[in-house]
Design a protein around this motif. Structure first.
Motif, PDB file in Angstrom:
ATOM      1  N   PHE A 260       0.906  -1.303  -0.158  1.00 14.76           N
ATOM      2  CA  PHE A 260      -0.047   0.024   0.121  1.00 14.76           C
ATOM      3  C   PHE A 260       1.276   1.126  -0.018  1.00 14.76           C
ATOM      4  O   PHE A 260       1.900   1.166   0.608  1.00 14.76           O
ATOM      5  N   LYS A 261       0.381   2.355  -0.577  1.00 16.12           N
ATOM      6  CA  LYS A 261       1.403   3.413  -0.686  1.00 16.12           C
ATOM      7  C   LYS A 261       0.462   4.583   0.054  1.00 16.12           C
ATOM      8  O   LYS A 261      -0.771   4.987  -0.057  1.00 16.12           O
TER       9      LYS A 261
ATOM     10  N   ASP B 167       3.869   9.056  -0.221  1.00 15.09           N
ATOM     11  CA  ASP B 167       4.787   7.908  -1.248  1.00 15.09           C
ATOM     12  C   ASP B 167       5.620   6.889  -0.559  1.00 15.09           C
ATOM     13  O   ASP B 167       6.508   6.542  -1.165  1.00 15.09           O
ATOM     14  N   LYS B 168       5.171   6.652   0.768  1.00 17.78           N
ATOM     15  CA  LYS B 168       5.966   5.455   1.583  1.00 17.78           C
ATOM     16  C   LYS B 168       5.232   4.151   0.999  1.00 17.78           C
ATOM     17  O   LYS B 168       3.885   4.379   1.011  1.00 17.78           O
ATOM     18  N   VAL B 169       5.884   3.212   0.852  1.00 20.93           N
ATOM     19  CA  VAL B 169       5.184   1.900   0.698  1.00 20.93           C
ATOM     20  C   VAL B 169       5.407   1.157   1.728  1.00 20.93           C
ATOM     21  O   VAL B 169       6.425   0.840   2.379  1.00 20.93           O
ATOM     22  N   TRP B 170       4.154   0.310   2.179  1.00 26.71           N
ATOM     23  CA  TRP B 170       3.785  -0.529   3.320  1.00 26.71           C
ATOM     24  C   TRP B 170       3.339  -2.022   2.912  1.00 26.71           C
ATOM     25  O   TRP B 170       2.545  -2.049   2.106  1.00 26.71           O
TER      26      TRP B 170
ATOM     27  N   VAL C  42       2.858   0.766  -7.387  1.00 30.36           N
ATOM     28  CA  VAL C  42       1.809   0.817  -6.255  1.00 30.36           C
ATOM     29  C   VAL C  42       1.229   2.349  -6.172  1.00 30.36           C
ATOM     30  O   VAL C  42       2.014   3.168  -6.255  1.00 30.36           O
ATOM     31  N   ARG C  43       0.021   2.329  -6.432  1.00 35.31           N
ATOM     32  CA  ARG C  43      -0.742   3.542  -6.557  1.00 35.31           C
ATOM     33  C   ARG C  43      -1.491   3.965  -4.996  1.00 35.31           C
ATOM     34  O   ARG C  43      -1.849   2.981  -4.479  1.00 35.31           O
ATOM     35  N   LYS C  44      -1.457   5.190  -4.944  1.00 29.52           N
ATOM     36  CA  LYS C  44      -2.017   5.880  -3.790  1.00 29.52           C
ATOM     37  C   LYS C  44      -3.685   5.572  -3.665  1.00 29.52           C
ATOM     38  O   LYS C  44      -4.105   5.723  -4.926  1.00 29.52           O
TER      39      LYS C  44
END
Ligand SMILES: Cc1ncc(COP(=O)(O)O)c(C=O)c1O
Ligand SMILES: Cc1ncc(COP(=O)(O)O)c(C=O)c1O
Lengths: 355, 355
Positions: A79-80, A84-87, A130-132
């Motif tokens: 998830f973003k 813009d951090k990706v988790w 990975v889109r927000k």
């Protein structure tokens, strides 16, 4: 996680395919991000993981996966957040579960360091996929297949562990109609139902097709011996709200121990909603539906997060569920997604930042 | 069978690989004859079957067979008689059964004409791979796999039907030790046990590995609910001889309806040996073993024809079977093979000449 110590062979795509993708109209599981990971098990050892552009691969027609279904998989998501951090969400659960599945299918377990090092490298390469926001995510599909060539029914001596990814929008967004299984079954006691073994899924397609012909979307599987207890759906665990309590079946060797299920149980506890983890009988649910005490049924799973069930069929009778205000399903879905998208504090330490 | 009307696309191998094969030291399922057949299902239709040199093929890593085990197979054999004629044994049974398996796995059925036309063409091309005498045969492996690319758990819209073949010597020739299943199970009521679905086999490898660690060769599966009734082995149906009668379980939705099983039942009738097709309880067999009335246990299947069981374990006790003179197993194996190799008159119309 000392994933940094692992050597990876990386071959980047010459030019990203991302511009050709319409992110507003994704069909689940159909588009693949630029890269994929594979790692072969040869001569008793997992080799160096390789990251290469996604694309077809050569296999022997006699590879054991084609004949004996010696194959397992996982499903997880990245998830973003707004920055813009990706988790990742509880990725160690998926890692442990794929090895549990592998063990039951006589597949060698995959090293934790290989898994996390290659997953992180893959996500870093494909971070733009990975889109927000709005239910968007990158669906991650680790899987293992038996690649030894030879049509004798015994375990393979070669395997390929792979990770492919697919950009995903909200999945199963509308409420579904289900039927409680009375003829077909998903898993035997002492079988492989608790594993994400490939064959468990293919075996459900025909009964599900029959259910669809009756206008229903999915099956809620019951125990194979008596069909009296409700277990899980094809790719979701199931919760029943009777009055103000939630009921869900305990996991056993027939039922997948879902990450979303255990997270919802925890979130419910956090909010002082009582969750009864015990056998859920068809009789009890049908009676609660008749008396009006059955408020909600919802499914939980990575692909869909939480899916509302709008009604169920049993013994040729269709029961409509009420359209209540503030359903638990909606509430806990938001609660869960707020954590997944890093919109609230993650008090359980469930999320793991990769970028 | 109007198989002559079917168009086939045939690409022959430039030079046969047969000279490189040591037919005295074959490992079952490891060598492949020169050619293979494949036929794709695209846009709702089976396309023209193609015969090409055996070799690796390209598949999408997201092909559904890898993820959901939507795959079925068959096993049959071609036998060569002393006059170099090549025979199939009850091939229509395998044809019907693969379609029965396919139906349960939501795979489109394959046309009979496609099946026989391509099988015959393949055998004609590779007739030198069918060796005469001594338990030699060409093992034939038709199979179907889901080839649509996409990781969503629903039936594929593309499939590949294939036939590959392997030269085979006598398989499982020595007597085996078995264990009656008490913890693990092979199939659920309402499941896919009666189908030759790929996942049924992979699911057995781990319990079989555990059995091997105890010095046993195979498992005799019992019903998943009670473990009280003996059903079948991993790739064989099972017969028990108590006194002078043979006992075997009736087929049901958990048990594969074996071609060898039904042939042995018929051959036994022909010889006035009584066959009781009824539930076989563990209790009854253990008691018969104790009293000495249990004379034989044998497995029946295409790969092995008939395999003698020399003893079994149950409840941690190992029961040795007596080494009797003129066992039924040996007798009916010879009887069956005499028909398969065209050494006696085939009064049942079971064999079918292809060359
Ligand atoms: C059979 C089955 N049940 C439940 C689930 C839900 O599990 P999770 O919440 O870990 O995605 C899945 C999906 O992975 C599944 O395949
Ligand atoms: C589960 C199972 N039972 C029994 C058999 C024996 O069947 P057949 O005699 O048709 O080979 C097989 C092999 O095909 C099998 O896979």
């Amino acid at each position: 996680m000392n994933s940094t110590d692992i050597r990876l062979d990386i071959t980047k795509i010459p030019k990203s395919r991302i511009d050709a993708v319409d992110f507003e109209n994704l069909q689940f599981g159909k588009q693949h991000a630029d890269h994929m990971m594979y790692c072969d098990f040869i001569d008793g050892e997992w080799q160096t993981p390789k990251i290469v552009p996604y694309g077809p691969m050569q296999f022997e027609p006699s590879a054991k996966v084609f004949h004996y279904g010696q194959a397992v998989f996982e499903g997880m998501k990245a998830f973003k957040d707004e920055e813009d951090k990706v988790w990742l969400f509880r990725p160690e659960q998926n890692f442990q579960r794929i090895n549990k599945s592998s063990k039951r299918m006589a597949i060698p377990e995959f090293p934790e360091s290989h898994f996390f090092a290659s997953l992180e490298a893959l996500l870093k390469l494909d971070k733009d996929w990975v889109r927000k926001g709005g239910g968007n995510s990158l669906y991650i599909r680790p899987f293992v297949i038996a690649t030894e060539s030879g049509v004798s029914a015994s375990e393979s001596d070669r395997y390929r562990f792979m990770i492919i990814t697919c950009p995903a929008q909200a999945y199963y967004s509308k409420p579904i109609k289900v039927i409680f299984a009375q003829d077909y079954s998903r898993a035997a006691d002492g079988g492989v139902g608790f594993a994400k073994a490939a064959g468990n899924y293919g075996a459900q397609f025909y009964p599900t097709k029959l259910a669809k012909e009756k206008g229903l979307d999915q099956i809620i599987w019951t125990d194979a011996s008596s069909h009296e207890y409700l277990e899980e759906a094809g790719t979701m665990n199931i919760f029943f709200r009777v009055g103000d309590k939630l009921f869900t079946a305990p996991t056993n060797d027939r039922i997948l121990d879902g990450v979303t299920r255990k997270s919802i149980i925890q979130l419910a506890k956090d909010k002082n909603v009582e969750v009864v983890v015990d056998k859920v009988s068809v009789k009890q649910i049908v009676e609660a539906a008749k008396s009006g005490e059955l408020k909600e049924i919802f499914g939980t799973g990575t692909a869909a997060a939480i899916v509302r069930v709008e009604g169920f069929e049993h013994d040729d009778v269709y029961y409509d569920l009420p359209d209540i205000e503030e359903p638990y399903g909606t509430f806990f879905k938001k609660n869960l997604q707020d954590i997944q998208y890093n919109r609230v504090e993650d008090t359980h330490g469930w999320t793991r930042q990769v970028i």
